[in-house]
Motif scaffolding. Structure first.
Motif, mmCIF file in Angstrom:
data_model
loop_
_atom_site.group_PDB
_atom_site.id
_atom_site.type_symbol
_atom_site.label_atom_id
_atom_site.label_comp_id
_atom_site.label_asym_id
_atom_site.label_seq_id
_atom_site.Cartn_x
_atom_site.Cartn_y
_atom_site.Cartn_z
ATOM 1 N N ILE A 109 46.626 44.991 44.682
ATOM 2 C CA ILE A 109 47.812 45.729 45.097
ATOM 3 C C ILE A 109 47.860 47.118 44.471
ATOM 4 O O ILE A 109 48.681 47.948 44.841
ATOM 5 N N ASP A 110 46.936 47.373 43.513
ATOM 6 C CA ASP A 110 46.861 48.724 42.936
ATOM 7 C C ASP A 110 46.239 49.735 43.909
ATOM 8 O O ASP A 110 46.383 50.932 43.739
ATOM 9 N N LEU A 111 45.537 49.249 44.934
ATOM 10 C CA LEU A 111 44.861 50.175 45.856
ATOM 11 C C LEU A 111 45.877 50.981 46.664
ATOM 12 O O LEU A 111 46.855 50.426 47.165
ATOM 13 N N ILE B 292 34.512 36.893 50.710
ATOM 14 C CA ILE B 292 33.678 37.630 49.761
ATOM 15 C C ILE B 292 34.244 39.033 49.519
ATOM 16 O O ILE B 292 34.772 39.667 50.438
ATOM 17 N N ASP B 293 34.181 39.455 48.258
ATOM 18 C CA ASP B 293 34.655 40.782 47.831
ATOM 19 C C ASP B 293 36.171 40.944 47.786
ATOM 20 O O ASP B 293 36.651 42.045 47.562
ATOM 21 N N HIS B 294 36.903 39.878 47.992
ATOM 22 C CA HIS B 294 38.351 40.009 47.887
ATOM 23 C C HIS B 294 38.829 39.942 46.432
ATOM 24 O O HIS B 294 40.012 40.097 46.170
ATOM 25 N N GLY B 295 37.868 39.712 45.501
ATOM 26 C CA GLY B 295 38.205 39.885 44.085
ATOM 27 C C GLY B 295 38.324 38.617 43.259
ATOM 28 O O GLY B 295 38.965 38.617 42.205
ATOM 29 N N LYS B 296 37.663 37.561 43.712
ATOM 30 C CA LYS B 296 37.719 36.286 43.004
ATOM 31 C C LYS B 296 37.204 36.389 41.564
ATOM 32 O O LYS B 296 37.892 35.986 40.626
ATOM 33 N N SER B 297 36.005 36.942 41.402
ATOM 34 C CA SER B 297 35.413 37.012 40.059
ATOM 35 C C SER B 297 36.238 37.891 39.141
ATOM 36 O O SER B 297 36.435 37.559 37.967
ATOM 37 N N THR B 298 36.738 38.998 39.668
ATOM 38 C CA THR B 298 37.521 39.920 38.847
ATOM 39 C C THR B 298 38.821 39.261 38.393
ATOM 40 O O THR B 298 39.198 39.357 37.228
ATOM 41 N N LEU B 299 39.470 38.551 39.299
ATOM 42 C CA LEU B 299 40.712 37.874 38.930
ATOM 43 C C LEU B 299 40.426 36.771 37.901
ATOM 44 O O LEU B 299 41.188 36.587 36.945
#
Ligand code: GDP
Ligand code: MG
Length: 597
Positions: free
Chosen positions: A134-136, A15-22
């Motif tokens: 990877i932008d972080l 959770i929160d690793h960015g599935k929806s955003t990707l």
């Protein structure tokens, strides 16, 4: 569509690793959603729909993508994110040939990364490792690419680096999907077989069922049959989502889409079931079908007893969209009329309660959640206990079995000691321990479900400064020394407070509960003992002292109107009082005692 140009995949991640955003970025990169719609309308509209309780969320979106002049169709299949819904995750995975294993480049592998990876491996999926965010500035792509490659057995060079925020790497990812994920294989002229991986109730269209066709084809107007129940329906509409539902002339081998039959209840279109052709049915269904099994039970009661019919209607409505929700009427001396409800886990309970309160405007009280116990009596008879107050008492119980789980905890190695201490206190058995890298450990425990459903996760988080992650799955049952602790007010059992605990923890529960109630229950005309008992044995006791003067004593001999007013006032107060034997208890006291602190 020819199977050769199809690619079916899902994204799996903690959770929160960015599935929806990707997923959003992929919808944009493939032109399925225009950038303008993405911001201004697409997501906003989804929010509104969600608020109104109808789901249009795309469970499986079809995206066009061209590689070397060939037009491919990629089906991205969504998976539910939480451990409560593991069965549904595994059905979604079974509809795919490949999975993107997405890991936050600033966090590394977490417990659900592992759990989902294992599910994907069980389903023989091709796995594409991807580091996201990877932008972080805090991203450590080299470190975590090595960790990920080590986990799935590959080369760190093959780990894709993307950012769902900036869109970097998304096109390369789409190319990789085409190049690496196998196209679906099936028998085109065999009887139709399609697997249901999701089904959603929509108040306008009835149940929308998401399927993956394995063999044969499904076409509009065809009569289909559900293989688990033999129920048959007419296919009113069939199509693909891209990102709106687009009706088509049918779905063939390997295709993913939706169908509508006009049924009104998701239980008539069950996740995991196989759809076939009524006229030319398949003989074997696809994989096993499982009924969702409630793991955690709780009593739900309206604060205002007159809301009981509304609560029943609301549960009936939620059930249309939730095959896992079970409930039956129950009466409690302390709380009145309500329902005993079964849930997949605590999150499922919380979501359900929240929806009942928000969408149906109900004020509810829920009893402390409990797991299901299997009891064998000395005469050999068996009982399934979903409500602690119904636990059989007396010396006739031969054995009590409780549900167990296999838990996986990931954390920085500094916290191993703290985690072991916590698991030990929760009756855990250590099953194994592995170092994922020199500073990251995976611990595997077998634990009683009852010990982890309550505050285990919070405890784990606080003992590891938020760094540990947890995943678990049900794993059989085990006999244990379990007892029922009753709470008695002036000798009368208060059903809502009965609990089943391990014998070693019974005393602590008794002391905690009697102490709480002594604080919360107002003094009465007489002394009220509060006791905790195992059977007839008292294990803890508190006293509420009597009030010396009664309220009328103040106006002894005084004027009669004042007296009447006082009595009137008392009566009003009594409306929200519950009687337990001779003791008057304000409902608030029960509520406060039940709410965890
Ligand atoms: P999910 O739970 O896996 O679906 O995660 P979400 O897509 O909801 O993302 C979780 C959080 O991470 C949100 O606050 C996102 O804005 C953020 N996020 C997702 N992808 C990226 C990324 O590539 N870079 C950065 N900086 N943040 C991201
Ligand atoms: Mg999400």
């Amino acid at each position: 569509t020819a199977p050769e140009i199809l690619r079916n995949f899902c994204i799996i991640a903690h959770i929160d690793h960015g599935k929806s955003t990707l997923a959003d970025r992929m919808l944009q990169a493939t032109g399925v959603v225009q950038p303008r719609d993405m911001k201004a309308q697409y997501l906003d509209r989804m929010d509104i729909e969600r608020e109104r309780g109808i789901t249009i969320k795309s469970q499986a979106v079809r995206m066009p993508w061209e590689v070397d002049g060939t037009a491919y169709a990629l089906n991205m299949i969504d998976t539910p994110g939480h451990v409560d819904f593991t069965y549904e995750v595994s059905r979604s995975l079974a509809a795919c040939e490949g999975a993107l294993l997405l890991v936050d480049a600033a966090q590394g592998i977490e417990a659900q990364t592992l759990a989902n990876l294992y599910l994907a491996m069980e389903n023989d999926l091709t796995i594409i490792p991807v580091l996201n965010k990877i932008d972080l500035p805090a991203a450590q792509p080299e470190k975590y690419a090595a960790e990920l490659a080590n986990l799935i057995g590959g080369d760190p060079e093959d780990v894709l680096l993307v950012s769902g925020k900036t869109g970097v790497g998304v096109e390369a990812l789409l190319d990789r999907i085409v190049a690496e994920i196998p196209s679906p294989v099936g028998v085109a002229d065999a009887p139709a077989r399609a697997m249901i991986f999701d089904s959603v109730y929509d108040s306008y269209r009835g149940v929308v069922t998401y399927v993956r066709v394995v063999d044969g084809a499904l076409t509009p107007r065809q009569r289909i049959q559900m293989m688990s129940t033999r129920a048959s329906h007419e296919l009113l509409e069939i199509g693909v989502i891209s990102p709106e539902p687009n009706p088509t002339k049918g779905l063939g081998v390997g295709e993913v889409g939706y169908l509508i039959t006009g049924v009104k209840d998701v239980r008539q279109s069950k996740v995991g079931d196989t759809v076939t052709d009524l006229a030319k049915p398949a003989t074997e269904s696809l994989g096993g079908y499982e009924d969702p099994k409630p793991m955690v039970f709780s009593g739900l009661y309206p604060l205002d007893g007159s809301d009981y019919p509304d609560l029943r209607d609301a549960l009936d409505k939620l059930k249309l969209n939730d095959a896992a929700l079970v409930y039956e009427p129950e009466t409690s001396a302390a709380l009145g009329f309500g329902f005993r409800c079964g849930f997949l886990g605590l999150l499922h309970l919380e979501i359900t309660r929240d929806r009942l309160e928000r969408e149906f405007n109900l004020d509810l009280i829920s009893t402390a959640p409990n797991v299901v116990y299997d009891v064998t009596m000395e005469d050999g008879s068996e009982a399934v206990v979903t409500n602690p107050s119904e636990f059989p008492t007396g010396g006739k119980v031969a054995e009590v079995r409780e549900p167990m789980v296999a838990a996986t905890i990931l954390a920085p190695s500094d916290y191993v000691g703290a985690i072991m201490e916590l698991c030990q206190a929760r009756r855990g058995q250590l099953k194994g321990m592995d170092y994922l890298s020199e500073d990251r450990v995976e611990l595997r425990y077998r634990l009683p479900l009852a010990e982890i459903v309550f505050d285990f996760f919070d405890q784990l988080k606080s003992k590891t400064r938020g760094y540990a992650s947890l995943d678990w799955k049900a794993e059989g049952e085990e006999a244990a020394d379990l007892v029922k602790v009753d709470i008695l007010l002036q000798g009368e059992q208060v059903d809502a407070f009965s609990a089943i605990t391990h014998r070693d923890k019974a005393y602590a529960y008794g002391v905690m509960m009697t102490g709480k109630l002594r604080e919360l229950i107002p003094r009465q005309q007489f002394e009220v003992p509060i006791q905790a008992a195992i059977g007839s044995r008292i294990i803890a006791r508190e006293n509420i002292r009597a009030i010396r003067k009664d309220v009328l004593a103040k106006c002894y001999g005084g004027d009669i109107t004042r007296k009447r007013k006082l009595l009137e006032k008392q009566k009003e107060g009594k409306k929200r009082m519950k009687m337990v034997g001779r003791v008057e208890v304000p409902q608030e006291a029960f509520i406060a005692a039940l709410s965890s602190d």
